[in-house]
Design a protein around this motif. Structure first.
Motif, mmCIF file in Angstrom:
data_model
loop_
_atom_site.group_PDB
_atom_site.id
_atom_site.type_symbol
_atom_site.label_atom_id
_atom_site.label_comp_id
_atom_site.label_asym_id
_atom_site.label_seq_id
_atom_site.Cartn_x
_atom_site.Cartn_y
_atom_site.Cartn_z
ATOM 1 N N UNK A 143 0.588 -1.110 0.531
ATOM 2 C CA UNK A 143 0.243 -0.093 -0.253
ATOM 3 C C UNK A 143 1.095 1.046 0.000
ATOM 4 N N UNK A 172 -1.224 6.474 -0.889
ATOM 5 C CA UNK A 172 -1.157 5.127 0.070
ATOM 6 C C UNK A 172 -1.978 4.480 0.497
ATOM 7 N N UNK A 183 0.884 4.758 -7.989
ATOM 8 C CA UNK A 183 0.666 4.143 -6.953
ATOM 9 C C UNK A 183 0.683 2.873 -7.693
ATOM 10 N N UNK A 184 0.608 1.301 -6.669
ATOM 11 C CA UNK A 184 0.189 0.579 -8.117
ATOM 12 C C UNK A 184 -0.323 -0.830 -6.960
ATOM 13 N N UNK A 185 -0.593 -1.968 -8.495
ATOM 14 C CA UNK A 185 -0.884 -3.159 -7.846
ATOM 15 C C UNK A 185 0.050 -4.294 -7.476
ATOM 16 N N UNK A 240 0.317 3.039 -12.107
ATOM 17 C CA UNK A 240 -1.064 4.127 -12.578
ATOM 18 C C UNK A 240 -0.695 5.745 -11.632
ATOM 19 N N UNK A 241 -0.197 6.741 -12.659
ATOM 20 C CA UNK A 241 -0.390 7.847 -12.606
ATOM 21 C C UNK A 241 -1.468 8.121 -11.545
ATOM 22 N N UNK A 287 -4.920 3.667 -1.740
ATOM 23 C CA UNK A 287 -6.144 3.123 -2.810
ATOM 24 C C UNK A 287 -6.200 1.929 -3.058
ATOM 25 N N UNK A 288 -4.823 2.084 -2.390
ATOM 26 C CA UNK A 288 -4.632 -0.586 -2.194
ATOM 27 C C UNK A 288 -5.970 -0.336 -1.968
ATOM 28 N N UNK A 297 -8.759 0.760 -0.725
ATOM 29 C CA UNK A 297 -9.771 1.701 -1.859
ATOM 30 C C UNK A 297 -10.376 0.578 -2.575
ATOM 31 N N UNK A 298 -9.363 -0.351 -3.704
ATOM 32 C CA UNK A 298 -9.476 -1.154 -4.326
ATOM 33 C C UNK A 298 -10.272 -1.879 -4.492
ATOM 34 N N UNK A 299 -10.109 -2.453 -3.061
ATOM 35 C CA UNK A 299 -11.202 -3.555 -2.967
ATOM 36 C C UNK A 299 -12.008 -3.350 -2.164
ATOM 37 N N UNK A 302 7.761 -1.460 -1.250
ATOM 38 C CA UNK A 302 8.187 0.211 -1.391
ATOM 39 C C UNK A 302 8.483 0.721 -0.293
#
Lengths: 200, 108
Positions: A67, A132, A89-91, A120-121, A134-135, A137-139, A107
């Motif tokens: 994250x 940090x 950010x990244x998956x 992703x930008x 976002x990860x 959040x995407x779930x 990270x």
């Protein structure tokens, strides 16, 4: 080859320490990133405690951190979507068997690399701290999409006010659904209320 | 939506669901077996979906986050320097913490 300061989860004892790792020269599709913010997730604790080894091959010491937000320092010759200075950010999932920050260095080092495909930008409206988040959040975002619909005609009960539950509450509220947080800890019920949950 | 992973809560999700509810399971647990009233899946015409990970939704999720004006930063309850990572990992297990962050060079 660059040497960089890193958070390390060691094998025996499985403790968290500060050390350094060497970053190999950039591959054509790799991106060198300066770490900005790294969140600690429950699964990072599971990683520290050796509880992920039944699903992943892990070579300790490993750098945690899935994250995160960061800023691009340099890109490989084949990278087309990013350039130095981009906030990214990244998956987590690189392949089904390669998880960033779980069995691939994450990270939690001052500099790290990630393949372009997982990056992703960050929009300007999302700062590094939010980045940090976002990860998780995407779930929640995916879960609500998988449910098929969430709008002002729906009543959503969320059981569990951890990070993903809180993100779900925020999304449901933004979609207009009546949102109820079911959570034993007052602090977490209050957090959901702050994010717009109708009841707790 | 079950987002706790607590075994009792997995069962609770089926219990509190009303007729024709869509139930989504996100919470993670390695506890098994878990006692749950599975008969209500049929009796209440429930649709249950399991979710792990978030492939293919990141671009849309980032647009949503930016457009909806959601501010999640209040969920960050502690920030540590990378140098204090061991302490930060211990803080994660403190029930008063919701999200613990690490910043290289320390909190700004």
């Amino acid at each position: 080859m660059i040497e960089t300061k890193a958070i390390l989860i060691g094998e025996k004892p499985r403790a968290v320490s500060i050390g350094s790792i060497k970053i190999p020269d950039l591959g054509p599709h790799d991106v060198l990133i300066s770490s900005r913010v790294v969140g600690i997730c429950r699964s990072d604790v599971e990683l520290r405690d050796g509880h992920l080894e039944h699903i992943l091959n892990i070579d300790y010491p490993i750098v945690p951190g899935h994250e995160w937000s960061g800023q691009v320092v340099e890109v490989g010759k084949g990278v087309s979507r990013f350039s130095a200075g981009d906030r990214v950010v990244g998956e987590c999932l690189i392949t089904p068997l390669d998880w960033f920050g779980c069995n691939v260095h994450g990270a939690g080092s001052e500099l790290f690399t990630a393949p372009e495909q997982v990056l992703h930008k960050l929009p300007d409206a999302v700062d590094d701290v939010m980045g940090a988040l976002v990860e998780p959040f995407t779930i929640a975002f995916r879960a609500i999409r998988e449910a098929g619909r969430c709008d002002s005609g729906d009543v959503v009960a969320i059981i569990g006010g951890g990070m993903v539950g809180q993100c779900a509450a925020a999304i449901c509220r933004a979609n207009g659904a009546v949102t109820v947080m079911i959570e034993p800890k007052e602090l977490r019920r209050d957090a959901a209320k702050e994010l717009g949950a109708d009841s707790r | 939506m079950e987002a706790s992973g607590a075994p009792a809560a997995l069962a609770l999700a089926l219990d509190v669901a009303t007729f024709e509810t869509r139930v989504v399971m996100i919470g993670i647990t390695s506890v098994t077996p878990i006692a749950a009233p599975l008969n209500v899946i049929q009796a209440k015409n429930l649709v249950i979906t399991g979710v792990t990970g978030s492939p293919k939704v990141w671009p849309a999720a980032l647009r949503f986050l930016a457009r909806a004006g959601i501010d999640l930063r209040g969920l960050v309850t502690a920030t540590f320097d990378f140098d204090d990572a061991a302490e930060a990992f211990l803080a994660v297990e403190d029930p008063v913490q919701l999200k613990v962050h690490l910043i290289p060079g320390g909190a700004s």
